[in-house]
Write a protein that holds these residues in place. Structure first.
Motif, PDB file in Angstrom:
ATOM      1  N   MET A  93      53.621 -27.427  -8.353  1.00  0.00           N
ATOM      2  CA  MET A  93      54.884 -27.566  -7.631  1.00  0.00           C
ATOM      3  C   MET A  93      55.878 -27.977  -8.803  1.00  0.00           C
ATOM      4  N   MET A  96      58.602 -24.813  -7.686  1.00  0.00           N
ATOM      5  CA  MET A  96      60.169 -25.207  -7.975  1.00  0.00           C
ATOM      6  C   MET A  96      60.773 -23.997  -8.856  1.00  0.00           C
ATOM      7  N   ILE A 135      53.533 -36.305  -3.718  1.00  0.00           N
ATOM      8  CA  ILE A 135      54.179 -35.270  -4.510  1.00  0.00           C
ATOM      9  C   ILE A 135      55.436 -35.216  -5.274  1.00  0.00           C
ATOM     10  N   MET A 136      55.470 -35.200  -6.545  1.00  0.00           N
ATOM     11  CA  MET A 136      56.751 -35.271  -7.202  1.00  0.00           C
ATOM     12  C   MET A 136      57.130 -33.847  -8.116  1.00  0.00           C
ATOM     13  N   ALA A 137      58.345 -34.021  -8.278  1.00  0.00           N
ATOM     14  CA  ALA A 137      58.983 -32.701  -8.976  1.00  0.00           C
ATOM     15  C   ALA A 137      58.851 -32.659 -10.576  1.00  0.00           C
ATOM     16  N   ASN A 186      55.648 -32.029 -13.808  1.00  0.00           N
ATOM     17  CA  ASN A 186      54.329 -31.062 -14.161  1.00  0.00           C
ATOM     18  C   ASN A 186      53.291 -32.019 -14.392  1.00  0.00           C
ATOM     19  N   GLY A 199      53.810 -35.379 -16.147  1.00  0.00           N
ATOM     20  CA  GLY A 199      54.758 -36.125 -15.554  1.00  0.00           C
ATOM     21  C   GLY A 199      56.199 -35.861 -16.188  1.00  0.00           C
ATOM     22  N   GLN A 200      56.467 -34.801 -16.552  1.00  0.00           N
ATOM     23  CA  GLN A 200      57.651 -34.267 -17.114  1.00  0.00           C
ATOM     24  C   GLN A 200      58.521 -33.690 -16.115  1.00  0.00           C
ATOM     25  N   PRO A 201      59.779 -33.986 -15.747  1.00  0.00           N
ATOM     26  CA  PRO A 201      60.492 -33.584 -14.745  1.00  0.00           C
ATOM     27  C   PRO A 201      60.708 -31.922 -14.758  1.00  0.00           C
ATOM     28  N   TRP A 202      60.839 -31.517 -13.473  1.00  0.00           N
ATOM     29  CA  TRP A 202      61.196 -29.972 -13.503  1.00  0.00           C
ATOM     30  C   TRP A 202      62.621 -29.931 -14.041  1.00  0.00           C
TER      31      TRP A 202
END
Lengths: 196, 196, 196, 196, 196, 196
Positions: free
Chosen positions: B30, B37, B122-124, B126, B129-132
């Protein structure tokens, strides 16, 4: 599952002359912390992670529907920025002329990047050219806290739109925050009712 | 403009038992640099900024259609991660039980964050845990370069999916990268043809 | 202008068995805030921006020479991490076997990323998988302040190497920080003399 | 192992007058996503992690040689930016005068930072002052995918150089992207041949 | 102007044995998005930028006073993390023994960084080792919007504290979120009253 | 534990006319890498993590006291930026007039963000609008290394203040870096003595 219809949510008049400075301001409404990327993805992820959908159907429907509407909003902001960058041709469509790169990189502090690394169009960045971040999404999994956040987010987003509105005199540039401002007001009201 | 239909693109079997470690691996698909994304937003922004649509209609249609399909993919990855986190109840739906927080934060290096700051879903982000980031999008405005990039992106995304596939033995977890792998192959082929 | 010689600065023994956990620790010495990427690029940029080279020749030579030596260091850390990941074959070279991905992603909190997005080798990241950043470079253009910084940087880098050394018992893994520790001591001394 | 020769890869004429705006544009070619720091480090890390070097010698040599050439490129971009900032003295060398800080911080959106936190010279940042990041490196460990990426990277880098070229009329500033553009074309061709 | 008194806001019992895993969880309450660094700095900056202080005195006093209390909170979280890392000696003070580095880097995904780059104590990072960011501060300059945000922030912070509480059985570790949870409830209530 | 007194550390004259460009420069002294947020938090965290306080009392007292003084400094920088943005009214207080948003966003490359997302006052960002980061803090837990760093940090901060001073002719704007410059000199000297 999603379907795309080749039409914008609302019709937008285009400016006759390119206005890159206004385009740069409107871009904040896309990729800023309180821009449409944040509202879209916050509600989208909240809908993905919504549990007990049968029991809490109206709340799920509220969030999922606003998420879908926000998809149309990012499309609209994209069209507005392109329209402001190129202006209208004689048929009222976006002009097919070359990218106005000289005025682009003079328009704001982030202007050079629109030319060097960008598509000569909308980017997923804020007014400083800082990229949108996935942790702008808020989704705690606690429905009441998420609704409270959404109400705050819509109020914050309204303030940024109002300020963007003040920063340009261009009627075509003002129409976009004006429209989103109205829709944001409806969403804020809906989240407030859901909270009650 | 977009419409949402309350149904996933494909049916997915759910695992009987929660498998948080597999969920954490699938989350990479994701919000990772080569996750959905990135493909979704790259093609979406390329379609927003596509110029001379009348003259180059088949290329515009290709990019805009794949963008819309990718919307269904992020929904699908969201459903897969939730299914893996909670497992299926007797009716084959996602179990309504409590969040398995203890197993969540033991599952990966990023596991504690799923519990502390996440929606238990689900989270955006990787796998770390680093944000997209919005600058994972590539959109130069040069059609040939954009198509070349898209071909490379699909090839890179295939490699990550294959590696995610190897990291879990769970058949339900494997189905997701397997399906996306197949669709990605179709997209890579389409972009290669468009380049020619 | 630079030339590359196909040989490492020092010979390094390889471990007989792969040791991914030790590899992950040594990777910090590459891409961490006090790793070789920081010393290399700090001195390199200081040499690029060094003014009045004729008048201040010995100081320019000092910084430019250490910068060049640091190029050999990043190559060395790269070889060490690959050696630890794969172990030695019968000829004492890096084994040609498959990537030990299962042990890789169990080794540290950042381990999964080595498999999913990495080359199964060295990466320009720290022990948490956070990318090295160009603003780790310090270069003020004030020679005295730059030398003071370089002295501090070498002292800080020594501390991190010492701590990396403590984290593994593997003799092959320990050799690398040991060697760099010694060279760092020489550099710290040189910068201290230059400051005087 | 590396050697440094105290000479640039090519001779460059210096402008008679400082041109900070041109310097800021050329800096993008150093620290931007498609700048020389990205090509240098991508090929350098690919060479560090290259396996089966004996069997695949020509491919290893190709990547390792281009990496070494890129070392000379970052040196060259550094010299160009310093030359543009200070201009030439009577002997054709970089002027020894004071830093032109007033013109520096008026030149671009990122200009103030060149004065406040910079060396009054080249920095490892893009045109917005955002630091170069270690995750701009692409290195999958899969040779074909890496070569495909390198071909794409060179094509993307050419586009940015062309756009930088358009942004300045200064012949000295234009010479740098012109030279790098030519070398990039050679590299793109080489990677394309290697892919075949 | 500020004065510091060499005493904590509340007395805290220390655990007899070090508990690095609990320390890592409590660290989230310092440097996470909803940690004390965010509440402290949000209210501090809101007090710095508060206009018309005479006319709106009670609101200014509310925000300024809570900001000052939060200074005591970051001190308290710092003491708790150190207490958990080292445990108590016979006199009930923090033990003077060596840093328990082996257990530190095994405790969480971010554990290695506590040893390599940290003070063997509290850091301004979240549970993944990601640094606290200045844009976690919310301060719009619109008092009503700021108060609404503060109410939301306290509610969000309560949720994270509750989840941290669940993640450890250690009574000493639980006391800290328990105390902050109570104070956060008072603050949320005060902001709600101020909004009315 | 901390107390707050409703008074600034020093009296500051306010400019009669708003000077947003000077305000933007002074903001660097708050949220830049070498700004007051970095000195404050570095010393604060060093005091939180200081071990063996009884045995090393004078060193602990030195760091803890400077940390407390830095709290007053961030308050002072906040007041200076607000004073420069609004100017003085007839009573010598900050004018209560509207935010000068047009001049704000013309003043620097980061100017638009002050209006769109800011409080129309001080922000925890640098001169480019990049947020302050928690990893600007240096705290190794090794007292000698920490003192060496602090000496370097104060020297670096002095250089940035001097450069900020040069960037404005406004006497009110110059007073702030001037005062902080003097205090920084005292701190640098104190850390140097402590190192000996």
């Amino acid at each position: 599952m999603f379907l795309r219809i080749d039409r914008l949510q609302v019709e937008m008049p285009l400016p006759k002359e390119p206005d890159p400075a206004a385009a740069a301001v409107v871009n904040e409404l896309m990729g800023g912390r309180f821009g449409e990327m944040t509202t879209l993805n916050t509600y989208m992820y909240q809908s993905f992670n919504f549990r007990m959908r049968d029991k809490l159907r109206p709340f799920y429907a509220l969030i999922a529907n606003i998420a879908t509407e926000e998809l149309g909003h990012i499309e609209l902001v994209g069209a507005a920025v392109n329209g402001l960058l190129y202006g209208a041709d004689g048929d009222g469509k976006i002009s097919a002329g070359d990218a106005p790169f000289e005025s682009m990189f003079k328009s704001t502090g982030a202007g050079t990047n629109y030319h060097l690394n960008g598509p000569h169009g909308i980017m997923a960045v804020n007014n400083l050219g800082q990229p949108w971040r996935g942790d702008y999404i808020f989704n705690s999994g606690n429905l009441i806290l998420d609704l409270l956040h959404n109400f705050f987010l819509e109020c914050g987003a309204r303030t940024v739109k109002l300020r963007a509105y003040e920063m340009t005199k261009n009627p075509a540039a003002r129409m976009m925050p004006g429209y989103l401002f109205t829709r944001g007001g409806v969403h804020a009201h809906a989240y407030a009712l859901a909270l009650q």
